[in-house]
Design a protein around this motif. Structure first.
Motif, short mmCIF file in Angstrom:
data_model
loop_
_atom_site.label_atom_id
_atom_site.label_comp_id
_atom_site.label_asym_id
_atom_site.label_seq_id
_atom_site.Cartn_x
_atom_site.Cartn_y
_atom_site.Cartn_z
N HIS A 1 2.89 -13.50 1.22
CA HIS A 1 4.23 -13.49 0.77
C HIS A 1 4.69 -11.98 1.44
CE1 HIS A 1 2.64 -12.31 -3.45
NE2 HIS A 1 3.18 -11.04 -2.82
N ILE A 2 5.98 -12.19 1.22
CA ILE A 2 6.92 -10.88 1.48
C ILE A 2 8.03 -11.16 0.51
CG2 ILE A 2 6.13 -10.03 3.67
CD1 ILE A 2 8.41 -11.63 4.93
N GLY A 3 8.67 -10.15 0.00
CA GLY A 3 9.33 -10.39 -1.25
C GLY A 3 8.64 -11.18 -2.08
N LEU B 1 14.11 -6.33 -3.13
CA LEU B 1 13.85 -7.52 -2.43
C LEU B 1 13.80 -8.37 -3.74
CD1 LEU B 1 10.55 -6.58 -0.47
CD2 LEU B 1 12.41 -7.84 0.21
N ASP B 2 13.14 -8.20 -4.85
CA ASP B 2 13.13 -9.21 -5.75
C ASP B 2 12.94 -8.66 -7.05
OD1 ASP B 2 10.61 -7.81 -5.36
OD2 ASP B 2 9.59 -9.51 -4.59
N LYS C 1 -6.72 -6.76 2.42
CA LYS C 1 -5.53 -7.04 3.21
C LYS C 1 -5.58 -7.27 4.34
CE LYS C 1 -2.10 -6.84 -0.28
NZ LYS C 1 -1.42 -5.66 -0.71
N ALA D 1 10.85 -2.27 -1.81
CA ALA D 1 9.82 -3.04 -2.50
C ALA D 1 9.08 -2.29 -3.55
CB ALA D 1 8.74 -3.42 -1.28
N THR D 2 8.60 -3.32 -4.31
CA THR D 2 7.81 -2.64 -5.85
C THR D 2 6.19 -2.96 -5.45
OG1 THR D 2 8.43 -4.73 -6.80
CG2 THR D 2 9.75 -3.11 -7.04
N GLY D 3 5.51 -3.05 -6.57
CA GLY D 3 4.14 -3.13 -6.33
C GLY D 3 3.48 -1.92 -6.08
N SER D 4 2.10 -1.98 -5.74
CA SER D 4 1.09 -0.71 -5.74
C SER D 4 1.34 -0.18 -4.17
CB SER D 4 -0.26 -1.11 -5.66
OG SER D 4 -0.67 -1.72 -6.78
N SER D 5 1.70 -0.88 -3.28
CA SER D 5 1.74 -0.22 -1.98
C SER D 5 2.76 1.02 -1.67
CB SER D 5 1.74 -1.26 -1.04
OG SER D 5 1.04 -2.22 -1.03
N ARG E 1 -2.37 -7.41 -13.33
CA ARG E 1 -2.98 -6.25 -13.25
C ARG E 1 -1.83 -5.31 -14.00
NH1 ARG E 1 -1.53 -6.36 -8.13
NH2 ARG E 1 -1.05 -4.31 -7.05
N GLY F 1 5.83 -4.71 1.31
CA GLY F 1 4.43 -4.90 1.30
C GLY F 1 3.97 -6.41 1.58
N ILE F 2 2.73 -6.70 1.49
CA ILE F 2 2.49 -8.37 1.77
C ILE F 2 1.50 -8.68 0.68
CG2 ILE F 2 0.63 -7.45 3.46
CD1 ILE F 2 1.05 -9.83 5.06
N GLY F 3 1.57 -9.93 0.35
CA GLY F 3 0.73 -10.33 -0.83
C GLY F 3 -0.50 -11.02 -0.15
C1 F6R Z 1 7.35 -6.57 -4.42
C2 F6R Z 1 7.17 -7.31 -3.31
C3 F6R Z 1 5.74 -8.13 -3.00
C4 F6R Z 1 4.66 -7.13 -3.03
C5 F6R Z 1 3.32 -7.87 -2.56
C6 F6R Z 1 2.34 -6.59 -2.40
O1 F6R Z 1 8.64 -6.23 -4.36
O2 F6R Z 1 8.02 -7.75 -2.67
O3 F6R Z 1 5.89 -8.91 -1.83
O4 F6R Z 1 4.96 -6.23 -1.73
O5 F6R Z 1 3.04 -8.60 -3.49
O6 F6R Z 1 1.99 -6.01 -3.53
P1 F6R Z 1 1.02 -4.79 -3.63
O7 F6R Z 1 1.91 -3.87 -2.91
O8 F6R Z 1 1.01 -4.61 -5.14
O9 F6R Z 1 -0.11 -5.39 -3.08
#
Ligand code: F6R
Length: 236
Positions: A138-140, A66-67, A202, A35-39, A167, A132-134
């Protein structure tokens, strides 16, 4: 489901990296879903550190992400391919040819989705999927919907996701509105799932996703049906 709560992001990152490195030590040719993102940034940092110490070897690992944003090439600094190269791949001994991110610039995006799923299947599926989780569950980039979408597909990002992800961009207008994301089948067929989430903001969505009803309105809730999922949550 194992639900682990820790106090700091650093601990979350170390524990997640521990679980991933155990996976790679036990099965050196693991297929890791990433996955990407901050987590996951801290997790990747920790994996790099252990790689440098000689504790983990990525030479036989394959990764599937994932995406990806639609319209961004891997050279674009906001693309998820670029993120993965900078935050992990360039720092460890993984063969870049064994790292896969959906191609957001494919002319035929539906075909790209089909190929991505076929490729995951040909690899024998995902051994361990990091998620991670939005804030909307959302996942991915599987956004809240009337149905769980099964295959890798193009999705219109919800306004809250665009806002949250702005951000990483100069402004909200620059955030692509479309993305291509792995669907629920490849995610749910992963042999193990590791979901990480940090920050009090979260907590609410984690509670809904893992202790509420299973509904495509909260895509992560489908994970309640997975037989081997670990969630690590840090309050910080
Ligand atoms: C990214 C992804 C997303 C993030 C989610 C949480 O590849 O699949 O589902 O995991 O948006 O993002 P952060 O970690 O930045 O809070």
């Amino acid at each position: 489901m194992k639900f682990i709560t820790v106090d700091t992001y650093e601990k979350l990152s170390r524990q997640a990296a521990n679980i991933i490195s155990a996976q790679v030590i036990i099965k050196p040719d693991s297929v890791l879903g990433l996955a990407t993102g901050s987590s996951p940034v801290g997790t990747y940092k920790q994996l790099i550190e252990w790689y440098r110490k000689g504790d983990i070897d990525f030479s036989r690992v394959t990764t599937v992400n994932l995406d990806e944003y639609v319209g961004l090439s891997g050279k674009d600094e906001q693309s998820y391919r670029y993120f993965m190269n900078k935050n992990l791949f360039e720092h460890v001994n993984i063969d870049l040819a064994n790292t896969f991110v959906p191609n957001g610039c494919a002319v035929d995006l539906a075909g790209e989705g089909e190929q991505y799923d076929a490729h995951i299947k040909a690899l024998g599926g995902i051994d361990m999927q990091l998620l991670g989780i939005g804030h909307d569950g959302h996942i991915g980039f599987n956004e809240p919907d009337d149905v769980f979408v099964k295959s890798t597909h193009v999705v219109e990002l919800h306004e809250s996701t665009v806002k949250a992800n702005s951000r990483f961009f100069a402004n909200e207008q620059e955030v692509p509105r479309l993305a291509i994301t792995m669907g629920m089948v490849s995610i749910m067929q992963a042999k193990k799932i590791l979901l990480i989430a940090s920050g009090k903001q979260k907590r609410d969505i984690l509670e809904k996703a893992f202790y509420g009803p299973i509904t495509p309105r909260i895509p992560a809730s489908i994970l309640q049906l997975h037989p081997d999922i670990t969630v690590i949550y840090s309050e910080e």
